[in-house]
Design a protein around this motif. Structure first.
Motif, PDB file in Angstrom:
ATOM      1  N   GLY A 120       0.800  -1.213   0.000  1.00  0.00           N
ATOM      2  CA  GLY A 120       0.000   0.000   0.000  1.00  0.00           C
ATOM      3  C   GLY A 120       0.832   1.262   0.000  1.00  0.00           C
ATOM      4  O   GLY A 120       0.476   2.254  -0.640  1.00  0.00           O
ATOM      5  N   GLU A 121       1.973   1.219   0.705  1.00  0.00           N
ATOM      6  CA  GLU A 121       2.846   2.400   0.756  1.00  0.00           C
ATOM      7  C   GLU A 121       3.407   2.755  -0.609  1.00  0.00           C
ATOM      8  O   GLU A 121       3.827   3.899  -0.835  1.00  0.00           O
ATOM      9  CB  GLU A 121       3.980   2.151   1.748  1.00  0.00           C
ATOM     10  CG  GLU A 121       3.527   2.138   3.204  1.00  0.00           C
ATOM     11  CD  GLU A 121       4.628   1.722   4.156  1.00  0.00           C
ATOM     12  OE1 GLU A 121       5.697   1.291   3.650  1.00  0.00           O
ATOM     13  OE2 GLU A 121       4.437   1.815   5.373  1.00  0.00           O
ATOM     14  N   ASP A 125      -0.314   7.454  -1.110  1.00  0.00           N
ATOM     15  CA  ASP A 125       0.163   8.206   0.050  1.00  0.00           C
ATOM     16  C   ASP A 125      -0.969   9.126   0.494  1.00  0.00           C
ATOM     17  O   ASP A 125      -1.281  10.108  -0.166  1.00  0.00           O
ATOM     18  CB  ASP A 125       1.407   9.015  -0.319  1.00  0.00           C
ATOM     19  CG  ASP A 125       1.934   9.828   0.852  1.00  0.00           C
ATOM     20  OD1 ASP A 125       1.541   9.532   1.991  1.00  0.00           O
ATOM     21  OD2 ASP A 125       2.726  10.746   0.608  1.00  0.00           O
ATOM     22  N   ILE A 126      -1.624   8.745   1.596  1.00  0.00           N
ATOM     23  CA  ILE A 126      -2.716   9.567   2.129  1.00  0.00           C
ATOM     24  C   ILE A 126      -2.122  10.603   3.066  1.00  0.00           C
ATOM     25  O   ILE A 126      -1.414  10.265   4.010  1.00  0.00           O
ATOM     26  CB  ILE A 126      -3.742   8.693   2.874  1.00  0.00           C
ATOM     27  CG1 ILE A 126      -4.364   7.677   1.917  1.00  0.00           C
ATOM     28  CG2 ILE A 126      -4.835   9.567   3.485  1.00  0.00           C
ATOM     29  CD1 ILE A 126      -5.358   6.747   2.584  1.00  0.00           C
ATOM     30  N   HIS A 127      -2.429  11.865   2.797  1.00  0.00           N
ATOM     31  CA  HIS A 127      -1.835  12.928   3.611  1.00  0.00           C
ATOM     32  C   HIS A 127      -2.903  13.821   4.205  1.00  0.00           C
ATOM     33  O   HIS A 127      -3.740  14.380   3.517  1.00  0.00           O
ATOM     34  CB  HIS A 127      -0.895  13.781   2.771  1.00  0.00           C
ATOM     35  CG  HIS A 127      -0.389  14.967   3.533  1.00  0.00           C
ATOM     36  ND1 HIS A 127       0.267  14.859   4.730  1.00  0.00           N
ATOM     37  CD2 HIS A 127      -0.485  16.294   3.274  1.00  0.00           C
ATOM     38  CE1 HIS A 127       0.569  16.060   5.175  1.00  0.00           C
ATOM     39  NE2 HIS A 127       0.122  16.954   4.318  1.00  0.00           N
ATOM     40  N   SER A 128      -2.831  13.900   5.524  1.00  0.00           N
ATOM     41  CA  SER A 128      -3.617  14.903   6.224  1.00  0.00           C
ATOM     42  C   SER A 128      -2.688  15.565   7.228  1.00  0.00           C
ATOM     43  O   SER A 128      -1.555  15.133   7.425  1.00  0.00           O
ATOM     44  CB  SER A 128      -4.810  14.264   6.953  1.00  0.00           C
ATOM     45  OG  SER A 128      -4.342  13.486   8.051  1.00  0.00           O
ATOM     46  N   GLN A 129      -3.152  16.595   7.887  1.00  0.00           N
ATOM     47  CA  GLN A 129      -2.287  17.308   8.826  1.00  0.00           C
ATOM     48  C   GLN A 129      -1.999  16.491  10.078  1.00  0.00           C
ATOM     49  O   GLN A 129      -1.187  16.880  10.907  1.00  0.00           O
ATOM     50  CB  GLN A 129      -2.927  18.647   9.205  1.00  0.00           C
ATOM     51  CG  GLN A 129      -3.029  19.600   8.018  1.00  0.00           C
ATOM     52  CD  GLN A 129      -3.456  20.977   8.438  1.00  0.00           C
ATOM     53  OE1 GLN A 129      -3.017  21.501   9.459  1.00  0.00           O
ATOM     54  NE2 GLN A 129      -4.321  21.598   7.659  1.00  0.00           N
ATOM     55  N   THR A 455      -0.069   7.345  -5.950  1.00  0.00           N
ATOM     56  CA  THR A 455      -1.172   8.305  -5.911  1.00  0.00           C
ATOM     57  C   THR A 455      -1.106   9.066  -4.595  1.00  0.00           C
ATOM     58  O   THR A 455      -0.852   8.481  -3.541  1.00  0.00           O
ATOM     59  CB  THR A 455      -2.514   7.554  -6.003  1.00  0.00           C
ATOM     60  OG1 THR A 455      -2.602   6.932  -7.282  1.00  0.00           O
ATOM     61  CG2 THR A 455      -3.681   8.504  -5.813  1.00  0.00           C
ATOM     62  N   ILE A 456      -1.322  10.362  -4.656  1.00  0.00           N
ATOM     63  CA  ILE A 456      -1.307  11.151  -3.420  1.00  0.00           C
ATOM     64  C   ILE A 456      -2.714  11.654  -3.137  1.00  0.00           C
ATOM     65  O   ILE A 456      -3.415  12.137  -4.035  1.00  0.00           O
ATOM     66  CB  ILE A 456      -0.302  12.314  -3.499  1.00  0.00           C
ATOM     67  CG1 ILE A 456      -0.208  13.004  -2.158  1.00  0.00           C
ATOM     68  CG2 ILE A 456      -0.649  13.298  -4.590  1.00  0.00           C
ATOM     69  CD1 ILE A 456       0.990  13.906  -2.019  1.00  0.00           C
ATOM     70  N   GLU A 482      -0.781  16.342 -14.058  1.00  0.00           N
ATOM     71  CA  GLU A 482      -0.489  15.904 -15.423  1.00  0.00           C
ATOM     72  C   GLU A 482       0.451  14.707 -15.428  1.00  0.00           C
ATOM     73  O   GLU A 482       0.493  13.930 -16.384  1.00  0.00           O
ATOM     74  CB  GLU A 482       0.129  17.065 -16.214  1.00  0.00           C
ATOM     75  CG  GLU A 482      -0.804  18.252 -16.407  1.00  0.00           C
ATOM     76  CD  GLU A 482      -0.086  19.429 -17.068  1.00  0.00           C
ATOM     77  OE1 GLU A 482       1.119  19.280 -17.378  1.00  0.00           O
ATOM     78  OE2 GLU A 482      -0.724  20.480 -17.259  1.00  0.00           O
ATOM     79  N   ASN A 483       1.253  14.563 -14.359  1.00  0.00           N
ATOM     80  CA  ASN A 483       2.246  13.487 -14.306  1.00  0.00           C
ATOM     81  C   ASN A 483       1.953  12.443 -13.217  1.00  0.00           C
ATOM     82  O   ASN A 483       2.645  11.441 -13.137  1.00  0.00           O
ATOM     83  CB  ASN A 483       3.631  14.088 -14.027  1.00  0.00           C
ATOM     84  CG  ASN A 483       4.072  15.027 -15.126  1.00  0.00           C
ATOM     85  OD1 ASN A 483       4.091  14.672 -16.292  1.00  0.00           O
ATOM     86  ND2 ASN A 483       4.394  16.257 -14.747  1.00  0.00           N
ATOM     87  N   MET A 484       0.970  12.693 -12.376  1.00  0.00           N
ATOM     88  CA  MET A 484       0.642  11.745 -11.311  1.00  0.00           C
ATOM     89  C   MET A 484      -0.823  11.884 -10.951  1.00  0.00           C
ATOM     90  O   MET A 484      -1.464  12.891 -11.279  1.00  0.00           O
ATOM     91  CB  MET A 484       1.510  11.998 -10.074  1.00  0.00           C
ATOM     92  CG  MET A 484       1.281  13.350  -9.427  1.00  0.00           C
ATOM     93  SD  MET A 484       2.423  13.716  -8.068  1.00  0.00           S
ATOM     94  CE  MET A 484       1.983  12.465  -6.900  1.00  0.00           C
ATOM     95  N   GLN A 485      -1.353  10.868 -10.299  1.00  0.00           N
ATOM     96  CA  GLN A 485      -2.749  10.916  -9.873  1.00  0.00           C
ATOM     97  C   GLN A 485      -2.846  11.628  -8.527  1.00  0.00           C
ATOM     98  O   GLN A 485      -2.129  11.289  -7.580  1.00  0.00           O
ATOM     99  CB  GLN A 485      -3.324   9.510  -9.752  1.00  0.00           C
ATOM    100  CG  GLN A 485      -4.824   9.492  -9.455  1.00  0.00           C
ATOM    101  CD  GLN A 485      -5.347   8.076  -9.257  1.00  0.00           C
ATOM    102  OE1 GLN A 485      -4.689   7.248  -8.628  1.00  0.00           O
ATOM    103  NE2 GLN A 485      -6.524   7.786  -9.806  1.00  0.00           N
ATOM    104  N   VAL A 486      -3.725  12.622  -8.444  1.00  0.00           N
ATOM    105  CA  VAL A 486      -3.929  13.383  -7.218  1.00  0.00           C
ATOM    106  C   VAL A 486      -5.415  13.346  -6.875  1.00  0.00           C
ATOM    107  O   VAL A 486      -6.276  13.574  -7.729  1.00  0.00           O
ATOM    108  CB  VAL A 486      -3.474  14.851  -7.376  1.00  0.00           C
ATOM    109  CG1 VAL A 486      -3.710  15.622  -6.091  1.00  0.00           C
ATOM    110  CG2 VAL A 486      -2.006  14.910  -7.777  1.00  0.00           C
ATOM    111  N   ILE A 487      -5.713  13.042  -5.630  1.00  0.00           N
ATOM    112  CA  ILE A 487      -7.092  13.065  -5.123  1.00  0.00           C
ATOM    113  C   ILE A 487      -7.111  14.044  -3.956  1.00  0.00           C
ATOM    114  O   ILE A 487      -6.343  13.908  -3.015  1.00  0.00           O
ATOM    115  CB  ILE A 487      -7.550  11.672  -4.666  1.00  0.00           C
ATOM    116  CG1 ILE A 487      -7.492  10.677  -5.837  1.00  0.00           C
ATOM    117  CG2 ILE A 487      -8.961  11.732  -4.090  1.00  0.00           C
ATOM    118  CD1 ILE A 487      -7.715   9.233  -5.426  1.00  0.00           C
TER     119      ILE A 487
END
Length: 555
Positions: A120-121, A125-129, A455-456, A482-487
Motif C-alpha cells: 500500500g505504501e 500516500d494519504i496525507h492529512s495534517q 497516488t497522493i 499531469e504526471n501523477m494521480q492526485v485526489i
C-alpha cells in the motif's frame, strides 16, 4: 494509480463505488458528510487495522476493494518475491467479518497485513495534517534527489548488483561456518583415516589369516597326529602298508583261479598305491608343519586389529572398512576444496565491492550535483505557494568506503524552515501541518516529472490558506496531476475548480437509517457546488457566474 474504489457495509456506508480520474480528482461535501470515512476505507485497503465496529450492518461482512494500475511502478520483483500473481491491473480486497476478523487479498492471493501495508505504501500516500508523510522517509528523499539527477536506471542497476553482492556475502558466511564446523571434526576424521590407512587392509585377508591362525594354534597337535598316522602306515611293528603288501601277495597267487579274485587283487594294488601316496603326503605335511610362536603372535595381532576396527566402526568385513576409508578420504578432500572455494569467493566479493564502490561514488557525485537544483526548484515553488521566507536544504552525509548500502554511500535528509532567520531543521521538528502539506506538494509535484510516484491523497490540506494562495495551490495541483494521480478533499472553490473529476459526498436517509453516498457531478451540478462553496447554501447569480468563471479559467 487507483482506478476504482468499491465499499460495501463499512461505517455509515452501505454501498459505494467510485471511479477516479487518472489525474486530479476533487472530493467535496459538507463537514460530517463522510469524506473521512471514505479515506478510512481506503486506509483499510492499504493495510490499516480494523474491527467489527467498522460494519454498517452488524450481521453482514464488510468488503472493500480497490483496482490499481501499477504498470509504471516496477513492482514485478515485489510480487515475485512474495509469491503473488502480478497483473498491471491489480485488485486489492479487504474483508472484515461480523466477529471482527480480517482477511486481505492481492489478486485473490491471501496476504497478511504487514505485506499489504508494504504494498500500500507504494500505491497511495494519504496525507492529512495529522498523519506521518512519506516525505519524512529518507528512502523517499533519496528517490527525489535521484529523480533530479536523472540516473534512476543506474540506481536500479546498482541495487540489483548490490543485492547479488549481499547474496555472495551470505554464501561466504555459510561456507566459513561450514568450514569451522568441519575443522572442529577434521582432526578426528584424519585420525580415523590414518588408522585405517596404516592398517593397509586387503580384501579377503581376514579369511586367510583366520585359517592360518587355526593351523598355528594347533601346530603341535597336528604335527603329532600326522606323525602317528605315518607311523601306523609305514613304520611300527606291523605297518599297514607292509601288511597290505603281504595280503596282495597271498591274493595274487589265487587270481589265476577266479576272475573275481583277480579283480580284488587289482583293487588291493590300487589301494596300496593310494596309501603309499597318502603316507608320503602325510610325511610331507608333518615335515612342513612347524611350531612358530612368533608367527602365531603376528597373526593373532593382525586378526585382533581387524576385529577391533570392525567393532569400532560397527562393520562386519574388510570390504566395508575399505569403503569407510575411501569415504573419509573424500570428506577430508572436500574440506580442502572448501578452503579453495572460500578463497575464490572472497576474491570475487572483493572485486564486486570494488565495482560497487566505484558506481556508488559516481552516483554520489551525480546526487551532489543535483542537490542544488532540488533546493532551488523547491524554494521557488514554495514562494508561489505563499511560503515566501521558506528555506529548504538537502543534507547529504556521505558514508565511508566500507559502509556501502543498497542505495550507495549517501544518506539524504531534507531540512526546512518556514521563517526567515531560523536555521533549517529536520522536517518532523519544524514544519506545521499546513507548511508540511505545501512542502510535500512542491516536492512530490516536482518529483513526478522524473519518477512514477504513488497516488497522493490530500485530506483538506487547504487549512490555513485562502484567496490567492489557495488559487496557487490549486494551480500547482492541476499542473502536477499531469504526471501523477492526485485526489484532493477540499473546502476551497479555488482548488475544487481545478479537478478533472469532481465528486460530492452527502448523507441520505433510507428506511430511517442514515448512510453516506457519493456521486460524480455533472458540469451544471459542479457549477452549483462551487457557487455554494463561494457564497453559501443558496448562491445568487453573481456566485453562479463566479463559479463558471473559475471553471473556465481552470480549463
Amino acid at each position: 494509480m487507483i482506478n476504482r474504489l468499491s465499499i460495501r457495509n463499512y461505517a455509515i456506508i452501505d454501498k459505494l463505488d467510485i471511479e477516479f480520474s487518472d489525474h486530479l480528482s476533487i472530493i467535496t461535501g459538507e463537514t460530517g458528510a463522510g469524506k473521512s470515512i471514505i479515506l478510512g476505507a481506503l486506509g483499510l485497503i492499504l493495510g490499516e487495522r480494523a474491527d467489527s465496529k467498522s460494519l454498517f450492518k452488524e450481521d453482514q461482512k464488510c468488503v472493500l476493494e480497490g483496482t490499481f494500475n501499477i504498470s509504471k511502478y516496477n513492482l514485478e520483483a515485489f510480487f515475485r518475491d512474495n509469491d503473488i500473481d502480478y497483473s498491471n491491473h491489480t485488485i486489492v480486497r479487504r474483508e472484515i467479518t461480523v466477529d471482527g476478523r480480517s482477511r486481505a487479498f492481492v489478486n485473490d492471493t491471501p496476504v497478511n497485513l504487514s505485506l499489504l501495508k508494504e504494498l500500500g505504501e507504494q500505491l497511495i500516500d494519504i496525507h492529512s495534517q495529522h498523519q506521518t508523510l512519506q516525505i519524512n522517509n529518507q528512502n523517499f528523499q533519496l528517490q527525489v534527489v535521484d529523480g533530479f539527477a536523472q540516473h534512476t536506471e543506474e540506481v536500479e542497476s546498482y541495487k540489483t548488483r548490490f543485492r547479488a553482492y549481499k547474496k555472495l556475502q551470505q554464501k561466504l558466511s555459510d561456507l566459513i561456518t561450514q568450514s569451522k564446523e568441519g575443522k572442529a571434526e577434521i582432526d578426528y576424521l584424519q585420525f580415523q583415516f590414518n588408522e585405517l590407512a596404516e592398517a593397509k587392509l586387503i580384501n579377503g585377508e581376514q579369511e586367510e589369516l583366520e585359517k592360518e591362525q587355526q593351523l598355528l594354534s594347533h601346530a603341535s597337535e597336528i604335527k603329532s597326529s600326522l606323525a602317528g598316522a605315518f607311523y601306523l602306515l609305514n613304520e611300527g611293528e606291523t605297518p599297514i602298508l607292509s601288511q597290505l603288501k603281504d595280503a596282495i601277495h597271498v591274493i595274487s597267487t589265487l587270481e589265476k583261479y577266479n576272475t573275481s579274485i583277480a579283480t580284488i587283487a587289482d583293487r588291493l594294488r590300487s589301494t596300496q598305491i593310494e596309501l603309499k601316496d597318502v603316507a608320503t603326503e602325510i610325511e610331507t605335511m608333518a615335515d612342513r608343519t612347524s611350531i612358530d610362536p612368533e608367527r602365531l603372535e603376528l597373526v593373532n595381532a593382525r586378526v585382533d586389529l581387524i576385529f577391533r576396527l570392525q567393532q569400532k566402526h560397527r562393520l562386519s568385513s574388510i570390504a566395508e572398512l575399505i569403503d569407510l576409508q575411501q569415504s573419509l578420504n573424500t570428506k577430508l578432500n572436500s574440506f580442502s576444496d572448501l578452503d579453495e572455494e572460500i578463497a575464490t569467493l572472497s576474491a570475487k566479493i572483493e572485486e564486486e565491492y570494488s565495482i560497487l564502490l566505484s558506481v556508488a561514488k559516481k552516483l554520489s557525485a551525480q546526487r551532489s550535483k543535483a542537490i542544488a537544483d532540488v533546493e532551488g526548484q523547491v524554494v521557488e515553488l514554495l514562494k508561489e505557494l505563499g511560503l515566501t521566507s521558506a528555506v529548504f536544504a538537502v543534507e547529504n552525509t556521505i558514508l565511508n568506503d566500507d559502509q556501502l548500502t543498497v542505495t550507495g554511500l549517501d544518506q539524504i535528509k531534507f531540512l526546512f524552515s518556514a521563517n526567515q532567520g531560523f536555521k533549517p531543521q529536520d522536517l518532523s521538528k519544524v514544519a506545521s501541518g499546513g507548511e508540511l502539506s505545501r512542502l510535500m506538494l512542491a516536492i512530490k509535484g516536482l518529483s513526478a516529472k522524473y519518477n512514477a510516484l504513488p497516488t497522493i491523497v490530500f485530506d483538506e490540506i487547504d487549512t490555513g490558506v485562502s484567496g490567492e494562495i489557495a488559487r496557487k495551490v490549486g494551480n500547482v495541483m492541476h499542473k502536477y496531476a499531469e504526471n501523477m494521480q492526485v485526489i484532493t478533499i477540499t473546502h476551497l472553490p479555488q482548488i475544487a475548480c481545478k479537478g478533472q473529476s469532481h465528486f460530492f459526498v452527502y448523507k441520505e436517509n433510507r428506511d430511517g437509517q442514515t448512510s453516506t453516498s457519493i456521486k460524480k457531478l455533472t458540469t451544471d451540478e459542479r457549477i452549483k457546488e462551487i457557487a455554494m462553496m463561494l457564497s453559501g447554501e443558496n448562491p445568487g447569480e453573481s456566485a453562479i457566474l463566479n463559479a463558471k468563471e473559475l471553471l473556465l479559467q481552470a480549463n
